[in-house]
Motif scaffolding. Structure first.
Motif, short mmCIF file in Angstrom:
data_model
loop_
_atom_site.label_atom_id
_atom_site.label_comp_id
_atom_site.label_asym_id
_atom_site.label_seq_id
_atom_site.Cartn_x
_atom_site.Cartn_y
_atom_site.Cartn_z
N PRO A 1 0.81 -1.23 0.00
CA PRO A 1 0.00 0.00 0.00
C PRO A 1 0.84 1.28 0.00
CG PRO A 1 -0.86 -1.58 1.60
CD PRO A 1 0.46 -2.09 1.15
N TRP A 2 2.08 1.17 0.49
CA TRP A 2 2.94 2.35 0.52
C TRP A 2 3.35 2.80 -0.88
CZ3 TRP A 2 6.81 2.87 5.14
CH2 TRP A 2 6.12 2.66 6.35
N ARG A 3 3.28 1.88 -1.85
CA ARG A 3 3.68 2.24 -3.21
C ARG A 3 2.79 3.36 -3.75
NH1 ARG A 3 4.34 -3.89 -5.74
NH2 ARG A 3 6.26 -4.44 -4.61
N GLN A 4 1.49 3.21 -3.53
CA GLN A 4 0.57 4.24 -3.99
C GLN A 4 0.71 5.50 -3.15
OE1 GLN A 4 -3.48 2.96 -4.28
NE2 GLN A 4 -4.25 4.95 -4.92
N LEU A 5 0.89 5.31 -1.82
CA LEU A 5 1.03 6.47 -0.94
C LEU A 5 2.29 7.27 -1.25
CD1 LEU A 5 0.06 4.79 2.48
CD2 LEU A 5 -1.34 6.37 1.13
N ALA A 6 3.31 6.57 -1.75
CA ALA A 6 4.60 7.23 -2.03
C ALA A 6 4.74 7.67 -3.48
CB ALA A 6 5.75 6.29 -1.68
N ALA A 7 3.70 7.47 -4.28
CA ALA A 7 3.78 7.80 -5.70
C ALA A 7 4.22 9.25 -5.90
CB ALA A 7 2.42 7.57 -6.36
N GLY A 8 5.20 9.43 -6.77
CA GLY A 8 5.72 10.76 -7.02
C GLY A 8 6.81 11.18 -6.06
#
Length: 228
Positions: A16-23
């Motif tokens: 889930p952190w992948r989306q939260l860390a996007a950008g």
């Protein structure tokens, strides 16, 4: 950002952190033997051995000349610390080490779970973490998870750092403000593990605060990184 899981956990915890860390960062996670795609492999029982054996695959995944922020919670914190020492000798630039829910690397735990009979072991781990994984209530899943959790606890509780040399890397130590396993004073011991900058941040919650506060954790890491 390279994330190192806590005892019993695999890389999927950080998906889930992948989306939260996007950008902000590309989030990847260390996958240790005994879990997920490496389920049939024998888990490690020694932190230093785990770091040495896994570092080449980690470097290959990150890429030559990579720059990364290392994050580790609890067991993952001391494993990330060992990896930080090794990665710098292999051309990976560790910009910051973020340790969570962990006393300084030279502080061994007084209360132990390793070696206890299964039921006592699980009760002790649940007491330590203030958290019980629902999979442990299913006999088939428990049979898979328990040996890994026992090995992880053993290697965490027996951990002795490979070196007394501090890292030339800034360290940020994070803690849940009601963590019954790690005191604020212990979490701030990480200041002695770096010759660069040190910061300390508390979040509302217990030892497993990060289960619900992934976005807030990433926001703090981004703010720390912006400070240089």
């Amino acid at each position: 950002m390279l994330c190192v899981p806590f005892a019993g956990a695999g890389p999927s915890f950080f998906h889930p952190w992948r989306q939260l860390a996007a950008g902000r960062w590309r989030v990847s996670a260390v996958e240790l033997p005994g879990r997920e795609r490496r389920l049939l492999e024998t888990p490690y029982r020694n932190v230093v051995e785990a770091a040495k054996n896994e570092v080449d695959d980690i470097v290959a995944d990150l890429g030559a000349g990579a720059r990364t922020v290392l994050f580790g919670h609890s067991l993952g914190a001391v494993l990330a610390y060992e990896l930080a020492h090794l990665l710098s000798t292999r051309g990976v630039h560790v910009e910051r080490l973020v340790v969570s829910g962990s006393p300084g690397p030279w502080t061994q735990r007084e209360r132990r779970a390793a070696g206890l009979p299964d039921e006592e072991f699980l009760a002790r781990v649940e007491e330590f973490a203030g958290f019980r994984h629902e999979a442990l209530d299913h006999p088939e899943m428990r049979e898979l998870i328990l040996p890994v959790l026992q090995a992880d606890c053993e290697m965490h509780e027996d951990y002795v750092p490979s070196t007394d040399v501090p890292l030339p890397v800034p360290i940020c130590s994070l803690r849940g403000d009601s963590d019954g396993l790690v005191t604020a004073q212990e979490a701030q011991q990480w200041q002695a593990a770096t010759t660069a900058g040190f910061s300390y941040v508390e979040f509302p919650g217990d030892h497993m605060y990060l289960v619900d506060l992934g976005r807030e954790v990433l926001d703090v890491i981004e703010a720390q990184s912006a400070r240089g």
